[in-house]
Design a protein around this motif. Structure first.
Motif, mmCIF file in Angstrom:
data_model
loop_
_atom_site.group_PDB
_atom_site.id
_atom_site.type_symbol
_atom_site.label_atom_id
_atom_site.label_comp_id
_atom_site.label_asym_id
_atom_site.label_seq_id
_atom_site.Cartn_x
_atom_site.Cartn_y
_atom_site.Cartn_z
ATOM 1 N N ALA A 31 0.832 -1.204 0.000
ATOM 2 C CA ALA A 31 0.000 0.000 0.000
ATOM 3 C C ALA A 31 0.868 1.255 0.000
ATOM 4 N N VAL A 32 1.964 1.227 0.732
ATOM 5 C CA VAL A 32 2.872 2.369 0.762
ATOM 6 C C VAL A 32 3.477 2.583 -0.623
ATOM 7 N N ASP A 33 3.924 1.496 -1.247
ATOM 8 C CA ASP A 33 4.494 1.604 -2.584
ATOM 9 C C ASP A 33 3.485 2.189 -3.560
ATOM 10 N N LYS A 34 2.244 1.707 -3.499
ATOM 11 C CA LYS A 34 1.210 2.215 -4.400
ATOM 12 C C LYS A 34 0.975 3.698 -4.154
ATOM 13 N N ALA A 35 0.874 4.081 -2.903
ATOM 14 C CA ALA A 35 0.616 5.487 -2.586
ATOM 15 C C ALA A 35 1.769 6.371 -3.044
ATOM 16 N N LEU A 36 3.000 5.936 -2.819
ATOM 17 C CA LEU A 36 4.150 6.732 -3.252
ATOM 18 C C LEU A 36 4.223 6.827 -4.767
ATOM 19 N N ASP A 37 3.956 5.710 -5.451
ATOM 20 C CA ASP A 37 3.911 5.747 -6.909
ATOM 21 C C ASP A 37 2.865 6.739 -7.386
ATOM 22 N N CYS A 38 1.747 6.731 -6.704
ATOM 23 C CA CYS A 38 0.662 7.619 -7.108
ATOM 24 C C CYS A 38 0.974 9.085 -6.830
ATOM 25 N N VAL A 39 1.664 9.363 -5.741
ATOM 26 C CA VAL A 39 2.050 10.747 -5.461
ATOM 27 C C VAL A 39 2.934 11.260 -6.582
ATOM 28 N N GLN A 40 3.919 10.454 -6.956
ATOM 29 C CA GLN A 40 4.814 10.842 -8.044
ATOM 30 C C GLN A 40 4.023 10.998 -9.339
ATOM 31 N N THR A 41 3.122 10.071 -9.582
ATOM 32 C CA THR A 41 2.303 10.109 -10.785
ATOM 33 C C THR A 41 1.434 11.349 -10.821
ATOM 34 N N ALA A 42 0.723 11.608 -9.755
ATOM 35 C CA ALA A 42 -0.190 12.750 -9.721
ATOM 36 C C ALA A 42 0.543 14.059 -9.955
ATOM 37 N N ASP A 43 1.683 14.216 -9.343
ATOM 38 C CA ASP A 43 2.450 15.448 -9.495
ATOM 39 C C ASP A 43 2.932 15.634 -10.932
ATOM 40 N N ASP A 88 -3.017 -1.513 -11.389
ATOM 41 C CA ASP A 88 -4.004 -0.442 -11.574
ATOM 42 C C ASP A 88 -3.338 0.839 -12.076
ATOM 43 N N VAL A 89 -2.204 1.169 -11.501
ATOM 44 C CA VAL A 89 -1.478 2.369 -11.935
ATOM 45 C C VAL A 89 -1.013 2.181 -13.373
ATOM 46 N N ASN A 90 -0.477 1.007 -13.688
ATOM 47 C CA ASN A 90 -0.013 0.748 -15.055
ATOM 48 C C ASN A 90 -1.147 0.841 -16.070
ATOM 49 N N VAL A 119 -7.588 13.310 -22.358
ATOM 50 C CA VAL A 119 -6.350 13.335 -21.573
ATOM 51 C C VAL A 119 -6.662 13.719 -20.132
ATOM 52 N N THR A 120 -7.466 14.756 -19.942
ATOM 53 C CA THR A 120 -7.803 15.167 -18.577
ATOM 54 C C THR A 120 -8.634 14.095 -17.876
ATOM 55 N N ASP A 121 -9.525 13.420 -18.623
ATOM 56 C CA ASP A 121 -10.309 12.327 -18.042
ATOM 57 C C ASP A 121 -9.408 11.171 -17.612
ATOM 58 N N ALA A 122 -8.450 10.819 -18.460
ATOM 59 C CA ALA A 122 -7.524 9.724 -18.129
ATOM 60 C C ALA A 122 -6.643 10.097 -16.939
ATOM 61 N N ALA A 123 -6.243 11.357 -16.866
ATOM 62 C CA ALA A 123 -5.459 11.811 -15.717
ATOM 63 C C ALA A 123 -6.293 11.735 -14.443
ATOM 64 N N GLY A 124 -7.570 12.055 -14.558
ATOM 65 C CA GLY A 124 -8.476 11.924 -13.412
ATOM 66 C C GLY A 124 -8.622 10.486 -12.962
ATOM 67 N N GLU A 125 -8.696 9.586 -13.912
ATOM 68 C CA GLU A 125 -8.781 8.161 -13.590
ATOM 69 C C GLU A 125 -7.511 7.696 -12.886
ATOM 70 N N LEU A 126 -6.394 8.200 -13.313
ATOM 71 C CA LEU A 126 -5.121 7.869 -12.664
ATOM 72 C C LEU A 126 -5.141 8.322 -11.208
ATOM 73 N N THR A 127 -5.707 9.495 -10.967
ATOM 74 C CA THR A 127 -5.828 9.991 -9.599
ATOM 75 C C THR A 127 -6.720 9.070 -8.774
ATOM 76 N N LYS A 128 -7.801 8.568 -9.373
ATOM 77 C CA LYS A 128 -8.712 7.672 -8.655
ATOM 78 C C LYS A 128 -7.996 6.395 -8.206
ATOM 79 N N VAL A 129 -7.180 5.814 -9.060
ATOM 80 C CA VAL A 129 -6.504 4.573 -8.672
ATOM 81 C C VAL A 129 -5.448 4.832 -7.613
ATOM 82 N N CYS A 130 -5.092 6.088 -7.434
ATOM 83 C CA CYS A 130 -4.116 6.429 -6.402
ATOM 84 C C CYS A 130 -4.768 6.603 -5.034
ATOM 85 N N THR A 131 -6.063 6.600 -4.981
ATOM 86 C CA THR A 131 -6.771 6.775 -3.719
ATOM 87 C C THR A 131 -7.016 5.408 -3.097
ATOM 88 N N PRO A 132 -6.430 5.167 -1.907
ATOM 89 C CA PRO A 132 -6.608 3.851 -1.271
ATOM 90 C C PRO A 132 -8.031 3.602 -0.811
#
Length: 132
Positions: A31-43, A88-90, A119-132
């Protein structure tokens, strides 16, 4: 308007960082790895999508900005894909890559103000998978 997008990007990154820290205290390493990956991804993605939105708005002044923004997103997505093994992130990264490719194709076909909502919709979806 760009300043408000930057503030929103910063707020999203800070929120996801807090989620990552909380996840580390309450769950295992995955879970930590996923969250950190997502933080980097979201930014990275938020910055790139903001750049793309600005490039579309300024396309008549500098059409090369569109290509540069798309290249930046491609680069960020490549780096993110290399950093995570989360399925999910991939998948979200793959969907965002497809959306970027579609915008690139539109530009190559002569559209100087392509629809970037996928593109903005896909970026939003990426944010969703980053939410635990």
């Amino acid at each position: 308007m760009a300043a408000s997008r930057r503030r929103r990007t910063t707020a999203v990154a800070a929120t996801l960082a807090a989620v990552a820290l909380t996840a580390g205290l309450t769950t295992g390493c995955d879970a930590v790895d996923k969250a950190l990956d997502c933080v980097q991804t979201a930014d990275a993605i938020a910055d790139s999508v903001t750049d793309l939105q600005q490039a579309v708005e300024n396309a008549s002044n500098d059409p090369t900005q569109l290509e540069e923004s798309l290249d930046s997103i491609d680069k960020n997505l490549g780096e993110i894909g290399d950093k995570t093994d989360n399925a999910d992130v991939n998948k979200a990264v793959d969907d965002l890559n497809k959306a970027v490719d579609n915008v690139r194709t539109s530009i190559e076909n002569g559209d100087q103000t392509p629809d970037i909502s996928p593109v903005t919709d896909a970026a939003g979806e990426l944010t969703k998978v980053c939410t635990p």
